[in-house]
Design a protein around this motif. Sequence first.
Motif, PDB file in Angstrom:
ATOM      1  N   LEU A  55       0.841  -1.196   0.000  1.00 29.77           N
ATOM      2  CA  LEU A  55       0.000   0.000   0.000  1.00 29.77           C
ATOM      3  C   LEU A  55       0.878   1.249   0.000  1.00 29.77           C
ATOM      4  CD1 LEU A  55      -2.685   1.527   0.163  1.00 29.77           C
ATOM      5  CD2 LEU A  55      -2.573   1.253   2.660  1.00 29.77           C
ATOM      6  N   VAL A  56       1.916   1.265   0.810  1.00 30.92           N
ATOM      7  CA  VAL A  56       2.827   2.417   0.866  1.00 30.92           C
ATOM      8  C   VAL A  56       3.446   2.643  -0.510  1.00 30.92           C
ATOM      9  CG1 VAL A  56       4.946   3.338   1.877  1.00 30.92           C
ATOM     10  CG2 VAL A  56       3.276   2.180   3.333  1.00 30.92           C
ATOM     11  N   ARG A  57       3.903   1.579  -1.167  1.00 29.05           N
ATOM     12  CA  ARG A  57       4.484   1.715  -2.512  1.00 29.05           C
ATOM     13  C   ARG A  57       3.452   2.272  -3.506  1.00 29.05           C
ATOM     14  NH1 ARG A  57       7.407  -2.848  -0.707  1.00 29.05           N
ATOM     15  NH2 ARG A  57       5.840  -4.311  -1.438  1.00 29.05           N
ATOM     16  N   GLU A  58       2.216   1.799  -3.404  1.00 26.69           N
ATOM     17  CA  GLU A  58       1.162   2.304  -4.299  1.00 26.69           C
ATOM     18  C   GLU A  58       0.894   3.787  -4.053  1.00 26.69           C
ATOM     19  OE1 GLU A  58      -2.192  -0.263  -3.637  1.00 26.69           O
ATOM     20  OE2 GLU A  58      -1.176  -1.995  -4.542  1.00 26.69           O
ATOM     21  N   LEU A  59       0.904   4.210  -2.802  1.00 22.81           N
ATOM     22  CA  LEU A  59       0.668   5.624  -2.481  1.00 22.81           C
ATOM     23  C   LEU A  59       1.804   6.504  -3.002  1.00 22.81           C
ATOM     24  CD1 LEU A  59      -0.736   5.264   1.149  1.00 22.81           C
ATOM     25  CD2 LEU A  59      -2.026   5.734  -0.953  1.00 22.81           C
ATOM     26  N   ILE A  60       3.036   6.015  -2.909  1.00 20.42           N
ATOM     27  CA  ILE A  60       4.179   6.771  -3.442  1.00 20.42           C
ATOM     28  C   ILE A  60       4.071   6.856  -4.957  1.00 20.42           C
ATOM     29  CG2 ILE A  60       6.689   6.793  -3.727  1.00 20.42           C
ATOM     30  CD1 ILE A  60       6.818   5.353  -0.941  1.00 20.42           C
ATOM     31  N   GLU A  61       3.749   5.746  -5.593  1.00 23.03           N
ATOM     32  CA  GLU A  61       3.609   5.738  -7.057  1.00 23.03           C
ATOM     33  C   GLU A  61       2.472   6.657  -7.504  1.00 23.03           C
ATOM     34  OE1 GLU A  61       3.277   2.620 -10.786  1.00 23.03           O
ATOM     35  OE2 GLU A  61       3.259   1.849  -8.746  1.00 23.03           O
ATOM     36  N   ASP A  62       1.353   6.634  -6.777  1.00 26.13           N
ATOM     37  CA  ASP A  62       0.242   7.527  -7.109  1.00 26.13           C
ATOM     38  C   ASP A  62       0.658   8.986  -6.988  1.00 26.13           C
ATOM     39  OD1 ASP A  62      -1.391   5.336  -7.547  1.00 26.13           O
ATOM     40  OD2 ASP A  62      -2.489   5.541  -5.646  1.00 26.13           O
ATOM     41  N   SER A  63       1.438   9.307  -5.959  1.00 25.50           N
ATOM     42  CA  SER A  63       1.921  10.667  -5.773  1.00 25.50           C
ATOM     43  C   SER A  63       2.792  11.089  -6.956  1.00 25.50           C
ATOM     44  CB  SER A  63       2.708  10.763  -4.461  1.00 25.50           C
ATOM     45  OG  SER A  63       3.170  12.074  -4.246  1.00 25.50           O
ATOM     46  N   TYR A  64       3.727  10.223  -7.324  1.00 21.42           N
ATOM     47  CA  TYR A  64       4.596  10.499  -8.477  1.00 21.42           C
ATOM     48  C   TYR A  64       3.743  10.713  -9.737  1.00 21.42           C
ATOM     49  CZ  TYR A  64       8.012   9.631 -12.202  1.00 21.42           C
ATOM     50  OH  TYR A  64       8.787   9.725 -13.322  1.00 21.42           O
ATOM     51  N   ASP A  65       2.789   9.831  -9.978  1.00 18.32           N
ATOM     52  CA  ASP A  65       1.946   9.922 -11.172  1.00 18.32           C
ATOM     53  C   ASP A  65       1.125  11.213 -11.199  1.00 18.32           C
ATOM     54  OD1 ASP A  65       2.907   7.467 -12.063  1.00 18.32           O
ATOM     55  OD2 ASP A  65       1.135   6.346 -11.400  1.00 18.32           O
ATOM     56  N   LEU A  66       0.593  11.624 -10.046  1.00 16.46           N
ATOM     57  CA  LEU A  66      -0.169  12.878  -9.987  1.00 16.46           C
ATOM     58  C   LEU A  66       0.705  14.076 -10.328  1.00 16.46           C
ATOM     59  CD1 LEU A  66      -2.348  12.338  -6.798  1.00 16.46           C
ATOM     60  CD2 LEU A  66      -3.212  12.758  -9.111  1.00 16.46           C
ATOM     61  N   VAL A  67       1.925  14.075  -9.815  1.00 17.80           N
ATOM     62  CA  VAL A  67       2.835  15.188 -10.097  1.00 17.80           C
ATOM     63  C   VAL A  67       3.222  15.187 -11.579  1.00 17.80           C
ATOM     64  CG1 VAL A  67       5.126  16.127  -9.607  1.00 17.80           C
ATOM     65  CG2 VAL A  67       3.664  15.368  -7.737  1.00 17.80           C
ATOM     66  N   VAL A  68       3.523  14.030 -12.123  1.00 16.25           N
ATOM     67  CA  VAL A  68       3.872  13.941 -13.542  1.00 16.25           C
ATOM     68  C   VAL A  68       2.702  14.414 -14.407  1.00 16.25           C
ATOM     69  CG1 VAL A  68       4.351  12.319 -15.434  1.00 16.25           C
ATOM     70  CG2 VAL A  68       5.653  12.178 -13.302  1.00 16.25           C
ATOM     71  N   ALA A  69       1.483  14.043 -14.054  1.00 17.02           N
ATOM     72  CA  ALA A  69       0.305  14.450 -14.826  1.00 17.02           C
ATOM     73  C   ALA A  69       0.148  15.971 -14.859  1.00 17.02           C
ATOM     74  CB  ALA A  69      -0.947  13.802 -14.251  1.00 17.02           C
ATOM     75  N   GLY A  70       0.645  16.657 -13.832  1.00 18.11           N
ATOM     76  CA  GLY A  70       0.544  18.106 -13.775  1.00 18.11           C
ATOM     77  C   GLY A  70       1.701  18.840 -14.441  1.00 18.11           C
ATOM     78  N   LEU A  71       2.688  18.105 -14.934  1.00 21.94           N
ATOM     79  CA  LEU A  71       3.828  18.736 -15.608  1.00 21.94           C
ATOM     80  C   LEU A  71       3.429  19.229 -16.995  1.00 21.94           C
ATOM     81  CD1 LEU A  71       6.663  16.156 -14.792  1.00 21.94           C
ATOM     82  CD2 LEU A  71       6.357  18.425 -13.783  1.00 21.94           C
ATOM     83  N   PRO A  72       4.136  20.218 -17.517  1.00 19.16           N
ATOM     84  CA  PRO A  72       3.892  20.633 -18.897  1.00 19.16           C
ATOM     85  C   PRO A  72       4.099  19.448 -19.850  1.00 19.16           C
ATOM     86  CG  PRO A  72       5.324  22.200 -17.782  1.00 19.16           C
ATOM     87  CD  PRO A  72       5.173  21.021 -16.864  1.00 19.16           C
ATOM     88  N   ARG A  73       3.392  19.465 -20.950  1.00 18.07           N
ATOM     89  CA  ARG A  73       3.427  18.363 -21.916  1.00 18.07           C
ATOM     90  C   ARG A  73       4.857  18.034 -22.358  1.00 18.07           C
ATOM     91  NH1 ARG A  73       3.038  17.483 -27.535  1.00 18.07           N
ATOM     92  NH2 ARG A  73       1.857  15.591 -28.016  1.00 18.07           N
ATOM     93  N   ALA A  74       5.655  19.037 -22.600  1.00 15.03           N
ATOM     94  CA  ALA A  74       7.037  18.799 -23.055  1.00 15.03           C
ATOM     95  C   ALA A  74       7.834  18.015 -22.009  1.00 15.03           C
ATOM     96  CB  ALA A  74       7.726  20.129 -23.361  1.00 15.03           C
ATOM     97  N   ASP A  75       7.639  18.328 -20.738  1.00 15.22           N
ATOM     98  CA  ASP A  75       8.334  17.589 -19.672  1.00 15.22           C
ATOM     99  C   ASP A  75       7.833  16.154 -19.591  1.00 15.22           C
ATOM    100  OD1 ASP A  75       9.987  19.678 -18.950  1.00 15.22           O
ATOM    101  OD2 ASP A  75       8.708  20.347 -17.299  1.00 15.22           O
TER     102      ASP A  75
END
Length: 119
Positions: free
Chosen positions: A92-112
């Motif tokens: 569960l902890v690993r999934e929460l960390i991965e979800d956090s990473y994915d949310l931040v990546v989703a908010g990055l500019p398209r080029a990034d």
Amino acid sequence: MTPQELRAFCLSFNAAVEDFPFSPEISVFKVRGKLFALSFLDARPLKANLKCDPDEAVRLRGEYEGLIVPGWHMNKRHWNTVTVDGGLPDQLVRELIEDSYDLVVAGLPRADRLRLDRP
């Protein structure tokens, strides 16, 4: 999950780096300059601030009362503080960390985001 395992898992993501902008004791894990995890790795119990979908954040706080709480010194709507070495399953902890990473990546500019997809 140990502090070493937490660090290694956070750094396993594409373009993830560890930084110390607040103090030498506080590890900040970022992707393309944006924070996705923050932890004082020497603290006991070991905790990490992780980004979370607002509705999911509320659900998790109710389900894991005391182990997942509103993000300490963070926007309480979007961040949780998770007790990493407590009663939560490591998966569960690993999934929460991965979800956090994915949310931040989703908010990055398209080029990034496109740069992250390249090998």
